[in-house]
Motif scaffolding. Sequence first.
Motif, mmCIF file in Angstrom:
data_model
loop_
_atom_site.group_PDB
_atom_site.id
_atom_site.type_symbol
_atom_site.label_atom_id
_atom_site.label_comp_id
_atom_site.label_asym_id
_atom_site.label_seq_id
_atom_site.Cartn_x
_atom_site.Cartn_y
_atom_site.Cartn_z
ATOM 1 N N ASN A 87 0.756 -1.173 -0.031
ATOM 2 C CA ASN A 87 -0.062 0.109 0.042
ATOM 3 C C ASN A 87 0.853 1.240 0.039
ATOM 4 N N GLN A 88 0.173 2.364 -0.311
ATOM 5 C CA GLN A 88 0.589 3.752 -0.162
ATOM 6 C C GLN A 88 0.430 4.328 1.232
ATOM 7 N N TYR A 89 1.451 4.941 2.120
ATOM 8 C CA TYR A 89 1.167 5.148 3.495
ATOM 9 C C TYR A 89 1.642 6.751 3.356
ATOM 10 N N PHE A 90 0.758 7.538 4.244
ATOM 11 C CA PHE A 90 1.015 9.043 4.682
ATOM 12 C C PHE A 90 0.715 9.195 6.183
ATOM 13 N N LEU A 91 1.825 9.786 6.418
ATOM 14 C CA LEU A 91 1.598 10.230 7.935
ATOM 15 C C LEU A 91 2.742 11.407 8.357
ATOM 16 N N ARG A 92 2.236 12.186 9.351
ATOM 17 C CA ARG A 92 3.119 13.504 9.678
ATOM 18 C C ARG A 92 3.743 14.130 8.569
ATOM 19 N N GLY A 93 2.871 14.661 7.638
ATOM 20 C CA GLY A 93 3.582 15.545 6.688
ATOM 21 C C GLY A 93 4.283 14.598 5.561
ATOM 22 N N PHE A 94 4.386 13.506 5.638
ATOM 23 C CA PHE A 94 5.032 12.576 4.606
ATOM 24 C C PHE A 94 4.222 11.773 3.722
ATOM 25 N N ASN A 95 4.394 11.889 2.314
ATOM 26 C CA ASN A 95 4.211 10.734 1.516
ATOM 27 C C ASN A 95 5.177 9.564 1.523
ATOM 28 N N THR A 100 8.928 3.919 3.317
ATOM 29 C CA THR A 100 10.081 4.808 3.827
ATOM 30 C C THR A 100 9.726 5.640 5.040
ATOM 31 N N ASP A 101 10.591 5.307 6.126
ATOM 32 C CA ASP A 101 10.430 6.181 7.419
ATOM 33 C C ASP A 101 9.297 5.895 8.083
ATOM 34 N N PHE A 102 8.744 4.816 7.925
ATOM 35 C CA PHE A 102 7.697 4.306 8.776
ATOM 36 C C PHE A 102 7.982 2.616 8.991
ATOM 37 N N ALA A 103 8.531 2.198 10.151
ATOM 38 C CA ALA A 103 9.014 0.916 10.272
ATOM 39 C C ALA A 103 8.016 0.020 10.756
ATOM 40 N N THR A 104 7.600 -1.053 10.219
ATOM 41 C CA THR A 104 6.513 -2.163 10.389
ATOM 42 C C THR A 104 7.313 -3.248 10.794
ATOM 43 N N TYR A 105 6.703 -4.094 11.844
ATOM 44 C CA TYR A 105 7.342 -5.423 12.300
ATOM 45 C C TYR A 105 6.094 -6.157 12.466
ATOM 46 N N VAL A 106 6.404 -7.604 12.447
ATOM 47 C CA VAL A 106 5.287 -8.452 12.808
ATOM 48 C C VAL A 106 6.188 -9.611 13.595
ATOM 49 N N ASP A 107 5.860 -9.723 14.645
ATOM 50 C CA ASP A 107 6.698 -10.465 15.670
ATOM 51 C C ASP A 107 8.084 -10.355 15.710
ATOM 52 N N GLY A 108 8.554 -9.178 15.528
ATOM 53 C CA GLY A 108 9.975 -9.141 15.413
ATOM 54 C C GLY A 108 10.545 -9.148 14.153
ATOM 55 N N MET A 109 9.637 -9.389 13.148
ATOM 56 C CA MET A 109 10.307 -9.517 11.944
ATOM 57 C C MET A 109 10.129 -8.197 11.035
ATOM 58 N N PRO A 110 11.032 -7.858 10.542
ATOM 59 C CA PRO A 110 10.812 -6.466 9.878
ATOM 60 C C PRO A 110 10.263 -6.685 8.506
ATOM 61 N N VAL A 111 9.451 -5.726 8.259
ATOM 62 C CA VAL A 111 8.479 -5.766 7.002
ATOM 63 C C VAL A 111 8.884 -5.006 5.968
ATOM 64 N N ASN A 112 9.679 -3.871 6.366
ATOM 65 C CA ASN A 112 10.258 -2.880 5.598
ATOM 66 C C ASN A 112 11.545 -3.516 4.659
ATOM 67 N N MET A 113 11.274 -3.675 3.595
ATOM 68 C CA MET A 113 12.333 -4.163 2.510
ATOM 69 C C MET A 113 13.460 -3.131 1.996
ATOM 70 N N GLY A 119 11.010 0.260 -4.541
ATOM 71 C CA GLY A 119 11.286 1.346 -3.660
ATOM 72 C C GLY A 119 11.789 0.911 -2.087
ATOM 73 N N GLN A 120 12.592 1.975 -1.657
ATOM 74 C CA GLN A 120 13.305 1.761 -0.445
ATOM 75 C C GLN A 120 12.401 1.623 0.748
ATOM 76 N N GLY A 121 12.309 0.870 1.728
ATOM 77 C CA GLY A 121 11.344 0.714 2.606
ATOM 78 C C GLY A 121 10.076 -0.081 2.555
ATOM 79 N N TYR A 122 10.077 -0.625 1.105
ATOM 80 C CA TYR A 122 8.771 -1.117 0.655
ATOM 81 C C TYR A 122 8.270 -2.234 1.729
ATOM 82 N N SER A 123 7.004 -1.951 2.185
ATOM 83 C CA SER A 123 6.394 -2.559 3.379
ATOM 84 C C SER A 123 4.912 -3.359 2.861
ATOM 85 N N ASP A 124 5.190 -4.549 2.560
ATOM 86 C CA ASP A 124 3.820 -5.062 1.990
ATOM 87 C C ASP A 124 3.452 -6.150 3.419
#
Length: 681
Positions: A87-95, A100-113, A119-124
């Motif tokens: 997905n495309q994410y927007f937060l705190r004045g960011f596209n 990128t610039d929002f880190a997501t984890y599932v049970d300690g596993m990083p989702v950001n690639m 694209g840098q930080g791709y989070s699926d």
Amino acid sequence: MRFGKKALVLAMAVAGAGAQAEEEDVKLEKVQVVGHYDNAVGTSDAASQGVITGDLIANRPALRTGELLEFVPGMIVTQHSGDGKANQYFLRGFNLDHGTDFATYVDGMPVNMRTHAHGQGYSDLNFLIPELVQRIDYKKGPYFADEGDFASAGAAHIKLADHLEQGIASLSLGSYGYQRAVVADSFQAGGGTLLYGLEVNRNNGPWDTPEKVRKYSATLRYSAGTADDGYSVTAMAYHNTWNSTDQVPLRAVESGLIGRYGAIDPTDGGDSARYSLSCAMRKRDGNVLFEMDAYVVHSSLDLFSNFTYLLSNEEDGDQFNQSERRTMAGFNLAQSWTSDLGGLPMRNKIGLQTRYDQLSPVGLYETVARVRTATVREDRVKESSAGLYAENVTQWQPWLRSLAGVRYDAYRFDVDSSIEGNSGKASDHIASPKLSLIFGPWDKTEYFINYGKGFHSNDARGTTQTRLSDGSASTPVTPLVPTRGGELGLRTEIVPGLQSSLALWRLDIASELVFVGDAGETEASRASHRHGIEWNNHYIATPWLLFDLDLATSHARYTQDDPAGNYIPGAVNRVASFGVTVTDMGRWSGSFNLRHFGPRPLTEDNSVRSASTTLAYARVGYQLSKRTRLSLDVFNLFNKQASDIDYYYESRLSGESSAVSDIHFHPVEPRTLRLTLSHSF
């Protein structure tokens, strides 16, 4: 070691610092919020930090899996392509693009690639089965020592359940060929608990070219022991194929060349897979807690996109394939302990986080109808990192505690490129201090001062790049880009039943360097500054009636003047959401959610802007029997014609003699209905 009243206050305060589950029993006794939130006064170290529980997630409809992150106040989740793509994410004045610039984890596993094909930080998050999510712990800002890469705007830690109170079997049918089946359960096995979940999803969507989503997800987890002395092992598998209707030029719709849900290139689409094995362990010995997470993930992705149509290739079109094959492994270690120094109760924590990514290969190719015709670039990348952090929580007075921390991160990059001059090795390191002061509570209100430095990594290919794909010279980018942020906030429960928080924040980034996956090149943009205000409210009117109101406004600008302008394209300036949840009204239940996504500049001089988007979702549920429930979800309740996302750039359509600058938009889906029959066993 025995502790008095001060230590108990500290234990409650530390429970909100992120990975403080050792104090879970204390916190749960303190917080009684009808199972929806865990955000009471005394449970966090910033006004913008909080917890969403699985009960609220289960009671609110979501059009897509990635919308789980919209439970984070102020977050907007959209899509500009098919539902197999991040997905495309927007937060705190960011596209935030795809993460990128929002880190997501599932049970300690990083989702950001990192160093990702698209694209840098791709989070699926499409691999998740939402019914298995137990809670979401979220933070914003670079104020926390245990948060590293991609976490400058914030972070979300998604925790899966170890067991289910009841087995779940559900079947959903909806508009445009939507079908979804889920079965999940847990049972005792060999002294522990075995949990499984399976999901199958089909969807064509409203698009003129049917999306043909074919999604399969599976989760298998074995856990044993307790929260303080136990372990879990989890296997996850996911595969998805789809067709994409990407953003389309406004002029093509207005001229009647295509309909609102049409596509310029009907052969766009993708194929994605993810397989993981992870384990987690916790061991308490007196006042010392040891925590360990380890994981290995294998993933693959092929995206076929055509955003400019006939701009570069008048005959065959501009479609390209972004492709990668990745193996990622890592582990997180942490040890925390309580102590008493000079009568001051303390909690100390040290941690080590490591990660290794191997991409064999990651590439960009020219294609025609998904058939490769040329290689733009193809790289084999090895990227490794280690982050060491320490933090200390001290209760100086019953009304004052501090959270001080520091982390040190080191990265190594090894790139083998198909473009001569772009192979090589690079390394970088960065230190990030943090400090928070928490005052109160007074009159059921506490106050926060937060400050910290953070960073985001850049694509490894940019760190060794000396030539662009067209052969022209290029300068390698800075591998690790520093960020700096601060926040003033308060949280109050002075009104009975109401949890309210207010945060004034600021974030500066030294350079918004990004890898442009569509072109296969790394580009440097200018330093930037953002600031804003967030106001979040959760009101329990009665045990069966819950209200939410979240408002956020932000201001984003480049800090280095340029004749092109200082606006940051895509930067969101305001977000508002309102929700009502009704439970246990006899056999009936329901919810209503309204989400407003404000206008954004699409060019640096602000001469072209997007419109705002306001959407409503609703759910009505009826309990057919003690174990069987029927619910109806309605998305885009008022059938608004709006955009999920807008861009402004050059493209060329058939019959056009040259490039045309235009708004390119991805429409929101029209009113969509989904009926779900679920049974507990």
